[in-house]
Design a protein around this motif. Structure first.
Motif, PDB file in Angstrom:
ATOM      1  N   LYS A   1       0.807  -1.397  -0.041  1.00 43.79           N
ATOM      2  CA  LYS A   1      -0.142   0.036   0.009  1.00 43.79           C
ATOM      3  C   LYS A   1       0.986   1.385   0.058  1.00 43.79           C
ATOM      4  CE  LYS A   1      -2.793  -0.385   3.522  1.00 43.79           C
ATOM      5  NZ  LYS A   1      -3.819  -0.581   4.683  1.00 43.79           N
ATOM      6  N   THR A   2       2.189   1.198   0.498  1.00 45.33           N
ATOM      7  CA  THR A   2       2.811   2.353   0.778  1.00 45.33           C
ATOM      8  C   THR A   2       4.131   2.681  -0.028  1.00 45.33           C
ATOM      9  OG1 THR A   2       4.033   1.568   2.696  1.00 45.33           O
ATOM     10  CG2 THR A   2       2.095   2.684   2.934  1.00 45.33           C
ATOM     11  N   GLU A   3       4.535   1.423  -0.436  1.00 42.19           N
ATOM     12  CA  GLU A   3       5.936   1.562  -1.322  1.00 42.19           C
ATOM     13  C   GLU A   3       5.611   1.344  -2.810  1.00 42.19           C
ATOM     14  OE1 GLU A   3       8.917   2.529   0.119  1.00 42.19           O
ATOM     15  OE2 GLU A   3       7.555   2.661   1.927  1.00 42.19           O
ATOM     16  N   HIS A   4       6.216   2.598  -3.562  1.00 41.86           N
ATOM     17  CA  HIS A   4       5.846   2.570  -4.836  1.00 41.86           C
ATOM     18  C   HIS A   4       6.609   1.319  -5.567  1.00 41.86           C
ATOM     19  CE1 HIS A   4       3.052   5.898  -5.073  1.00 41.86           C
ATOM     20  NE2 HIS A   4       4.059   6.446  -4.295  1.00 41.86           N
ATOM     21  N   SER A   5       8.005   1.158  -5.051  1.00 45.16           N
ATOM     22  CA  SER A   5       8.759   0.139  -6.018  1.00 45.16           C
ATOM     23  C   SER A   5       8.155  -1.082  -5.844  1.00 45.16           C
ATOM     24  CB  SER A   5      10.161  -0.034  -5.320  1.00 45.16           C
ATOM     25  OG  SER A   5      10.145  -0.052  -4.034  1.00 45.16           O
ATOM     26  N   ILE A   6       7.574  -1.473  -4.599  1.00 45.55           N
ATOM     27  CA  ILE A   6       7.019  -2.855  -4.449  1.00 45.55           C
ATOM     28  C   ILE A   6       5.507  -2.775  -5.098  1.00 45.55           C
ATOM     29  CG2 ILE A   6       5.576  -4.218  -2.781  1.00 45.55           C
ATOM     30  CD1 ILE A   6       8.555  -4.559  -2.279  1.00 45.55           C
ATOM     31  N   MET A   7       4.960  -1.851  -5.329  1.00 45.17           N
ATOM     32  CA  MET A   7       3.765  -1.845  -6.207  1.00 45.17           C
ATOM     33  C   MET A   7       4.128  -2.160  -7.625  1.00 45.17           C
ATOM     34  SD  MET A   7       1.869   1.481  -5.023  1.00 45.17           S
ATOM     35  CE  MET A   7       1.522   2.073  -3.485  1.00 45.17           C
ATOM     36  N   VAL A   8       5.327  -1.539  -8.186  1.00 44.69           N
ATOM     37  CA  VAL A   8       5.653  -1.817  -9.376  1.00 44.69           C
ATOM     38  C   VAL A   8       6.204  -3.126  -9.797  1.00 44.69           C
ATOM     39  CG1 VAL A   8       7.329  -1.152 -11.228  1.00 44.69           C
ATOM     40  CG2 VAL A   8       6.188   0.622  -9.984  1.00 44.69           C
ATOM     41  N   GLN A   9       6.942  -3.874  -8.824  1.00 39.29           N
ATOM     42  CA  GLN A   9       7.525  -4.710  -8.795  1.00 39.29           C
ATOM     43  C   GLN A   9       6.455  -6.107  -9.048  1.00 39.29           C
ATOM     44  OE1 GLN A   9      10.641  -4.528  -6.254  1.00 39.29           O
ATOM     45  NE2 GLN A   9      11.629  -3.453  -7.734  1.00 39.29           N
TER      46      GLN A   9
END
Length: 128
Positions: free
Chosen positions: A28-36
């Motif tokens: 929910k908070t980390e864009h890099s995790i969202m992208v990956q």
């Protein structure tokens, strides 16, 4: 904090709750995790589309897990460094760069695995 009254099973359930909470916080908070995570889903869909083998699935799932794990640890190191020393500091920057560099190893390894898996399928579909 561990409660002495907690039994083994109750303690494991609490631990599982914390891990799930942490995973959702990352998503929910980390864009890099969202992208990956999104890229991981794309490769899962590609796996179904190309009907990759069980062994290829194992390597792909392991690679996606490797990327998400490495990025999660990198994020944790960066957050800890920012908490300890919010202003720029040369040594903190060095630590954060090393943690980020670990991602380079994970991504490079996984890209090689993806090329090994998908090159034959793409070659057959688009070139031959």
């Amino acid at each position: 904090m561990k409660n002495i009254d907690d039994g083994f099973l109750k303690g494991r359930i609490k631990s599982l709750n914390y891990t799930i909470k942490g995973a959702f916080m990352l998503l929910k908070t980390e864009h890099s995790i969202m992208v990956q995570s999104t890229v991981g889903v794309i490769f899962v869909l590609a796996g179904f589309y190309f009907r990759i083998s069980k062994v290829e699935w194992m390597f792909q799932v392991l690679g996606i897990g490797l990327i998400l794990t490495a990025e999660s640890l990198n994020t944790a190191v960066e957050k800890l460094c920012d908490f300890i020393h919010p202003d720029y500091h040369k040594k903190i920057g060095f630590i954060k760069d090393i943690a980020s560099g670990a991602m380079t190893f994970a991504v490079t390894s996984f890209l090689i695995v993806l090329i090994i898996i998908y090159y034959p399928y793409l070659y057959e579909k688009f070139i031959s």
